[in-house]
Scaffold this active site. Structure first.
Site, PDB file in Angstrom:
ATOM      1  N   GLU A 192       8.177   4.089  11.708  1.00 26.96           N
ATOM      2  CA  GLU A 192       7.626   4.693  12.907  1.00 26.96           C
ATOM      3  C   GLU A 192       6.204   4.165  13.081  1.00 26.96           C
ATOM      4  O   GLU A 192       5.465   4.106  12.108  1.00 26.96           O
ATOM      5  CB  GLU A 192       7.596   6.206  12.694  1.00 26.96           C
ATOM      6  CG  GLU A 192       7.550   7.012  13.928  1.00 26.96           C
ATOM      7  CD  GLU A 192       7.788   8.496  13.624  1.00 26.96           C
ATOM      8  OE1 GLU A 192       8.097   9.238  14.549  1.00 26.96           O
ATOM      9  OE2 GLU A 192       7.666   8.906  12.452  1.00 26.96           O
ATOM     10  N   ASP A 248      12.354  15.614   5.746  1.00 26.52           N
ATOM     11  CA  ASP A 248      11.858  14.240   5.675  1.00 26.52           C
ATOM     12  C   ASP A 248      12.990  13.213   5.633  1.00 26.52           C
ATOM     13  O   ASP A 248      12.895  12.150   6.239  1.00 26.52           O
ATOM     14  CB  ASP A 248      10.952  14.071   4.452  1.00 26.52           C
ATOM     15  CG  ASP A 248       9.690  14.919   4.570  1.00 26.52           C
ATOM     16  OD1 ASP A 248       9.211  15.095   5.705  1.00 26.52           O
ATOM     17  OD2 ASP A 248       9.200  15.403   3.529  1.00 26.52           O
ATOM     18  N   ASP A 289      10.193   6.811   6.194  1.00 27.43           N
ATOM     19  CA  ASP A 289       9.227   7.710   6.799  1.00 27.43           C
ATOM     20  C   ASP A 289       8.126   7.950   5.771  1.00 27.43           C
ATOM     21  O   ASP A 289       8.381   7.878   4.570  1.00 27.43           O
ATOM     22  CB  ASP A 289       9.905   9.044   7.156  1.00 27.43           C
ATOM     23  CG  ASP A 289       9.022   9.902   8.058  1.00 27.43           C
ATOM     24  OD1 ASP A 289       8.065   9.359   8.658  1.00 27.43           O
ATOM     25  OD2 ASP A 289       9.297  11.109   8.175  1.00 27.43           O
TER      26      ASP A 289
END
Ligand SMILES: [Zn+2]
Length: 372
Positions: free
Chosen positions: A270, A352, A186
């Protein structure tokens, strides 16, 4: 497989003039062709193809503007190819309508599709239409077929050449991956990247220091009087630091992406809507600074080099709000909340890291590699 090699060029005065002439001519041709396309469409609803324009360049433009003959004609044709691909992007990907190119653009460039040579013995590069070989710092050797080269000039007046080389090798087969050999990544504001293994990768200190310094220099620049010598000096200092930052950042991103690719068989990420996010002003600075799209781009092409797989999940999957242990959907998570405890299974989450684990989980579910 294609790989790009970038080198610093050290042209003499005369060669530098040739470069500037090429840059100017390519920009001129690009803008002229864009104007022709717009006019033809407005007056006759006609779409001019690249080949129509190519013919017009030879029969009209070069006749009217004789100085264009001093420039490598292949470079001019490449300007038309670039215009064509700008239109393809506009129609297919709904990206913005092609813009006219400005001489004020900080990075100026032109391309040479063929007929140039690289000499590692003498550290020189020979380009068409420029008589003497140009001095270069060829710090890395390559073998393969030369494809398009791009010569560029930075805001502080340095010249570089980027050479695309086809090494003639096939793409490696994609390697097998499973839950153990997949990592979720991420990207964030506070840390540059966070992995599903719990690692947080911060922007390096030298880069953060440079960015701090940039703020100071920009403030200094804004106080200088318009048109003054001091303002020009201050602007040069800002440009120099910008270049330093972009080199430091490229170095950091390359190291980070190479490490992640070499240690894993599949990388789950993502999909980001960076252009949409940039409209959000408080995030804009940090987002552009960390250059996520550059990072993802590197992951993608390095994955191809080494037979690794990039798994993408949609950006609407709620990776930050779902507990990765029990699947509880916590709707109260806002950007400010850095840590939280799941009210169902009581797991304590770092926001996170939880998101990175979810990105991996969702991606593997899409591959039917995890049964839930
Ligand atoms: Zn839970």
């Amino acid at each position: 497989m294609l790989k790009a090699y970038k080198y610093r060029l050290y042209p003499n005065k005369e060669q530098e003039e040739h470069f500037m002439q090429h840059i100017g001519a390519c920009r001129f041709t690009y803008n002229w062709a864009l104007e022709q396309k717009i006019k033809a469409y407005e007056t006759e609803k006609k779409h001019l193809s690249r080949f129509d324009l190519q013919e017009m360049v030879v029969k009209e433009l070069k006749v009217t503007y004789e100085w264009l003959k001093d420039v490598n004609s292949q470079s001019l044709l490449n300007a038309l190819i670039n215009l064509e691909s700008a239109f393809t992007k506009f129609f297919r990907e709904k990206k913005g309508f092609p813009n006219f190119k400005s001489r004020k653009n900080p990075l100026q460039s032109f391309q040479i599709p063929q007929h140039y040579t690289v000499d590692f013995e003498t550290n020189t590069i020979k380009l068409p239409k420029i008589k003497q070989p140009i001095k270069a710092k060829l710090h890395r050797k390559f073998e393969g077929k030369l494809k398009t080269a791009t010569v560029s000039k930075t805001a502080t007046g340095k010249f570089y050449i980027s050479i695309l080389v086809d090494d003639g090798k096939e793409k490696p087969d994609t390697q097998y991956f499973n839950d153990n050999s997949t990592i979720g990544v991420d990207v964030g504001i506070k840390d540059f990247a966070i992995t599903s293994n719990g690692d947080k990768i911060d922007n390096p200190k030298y880069l953060r220091n440079s960015m701090q310094r940039l703020k100071v220099l920009q403030k200094r620049l804004s106080k200088k009087q318009r048109g003054s010598k001091n303002r020009a000096k201050a602007r040069l200092a800002v440009s120099k630091l910008h270049e330093k930052i972009s080199n430091q950042r490229a170095d950091f991103l390359h190291k980070t992406s190479s490490k992640i690719i070499s240690e894993n068989q599949a990388i789950a990420v993502e999909s980001l809507n960076v252009s949409g996010m940039l409209k959000n002003h408080c995030l804009a600075q940090s987002i552009s600074d960390v250059s996520w799209s550059m990072f993802f781009n590197q992951l993608e092409y390095k994955a191809e080099w080494y037979g690794k797989t990039i798994l993408r999940i949609g950006r609407f999957e709620p990776s930050t709000k779902v507990c990765n242990v029990c699947g509880f959907h916590n709707k109260e998570i806002t950007l400010k909340i850095r840590e939280w405890q799941c009210s169902t299974c009581y797991t304590h989450h770092d926001r996170d890291i939880n998101a990175a684990i979810n990105i991996k989980k969702f991606a593997l579910q899409n591959q039917n590699l995890i049964i839930t």
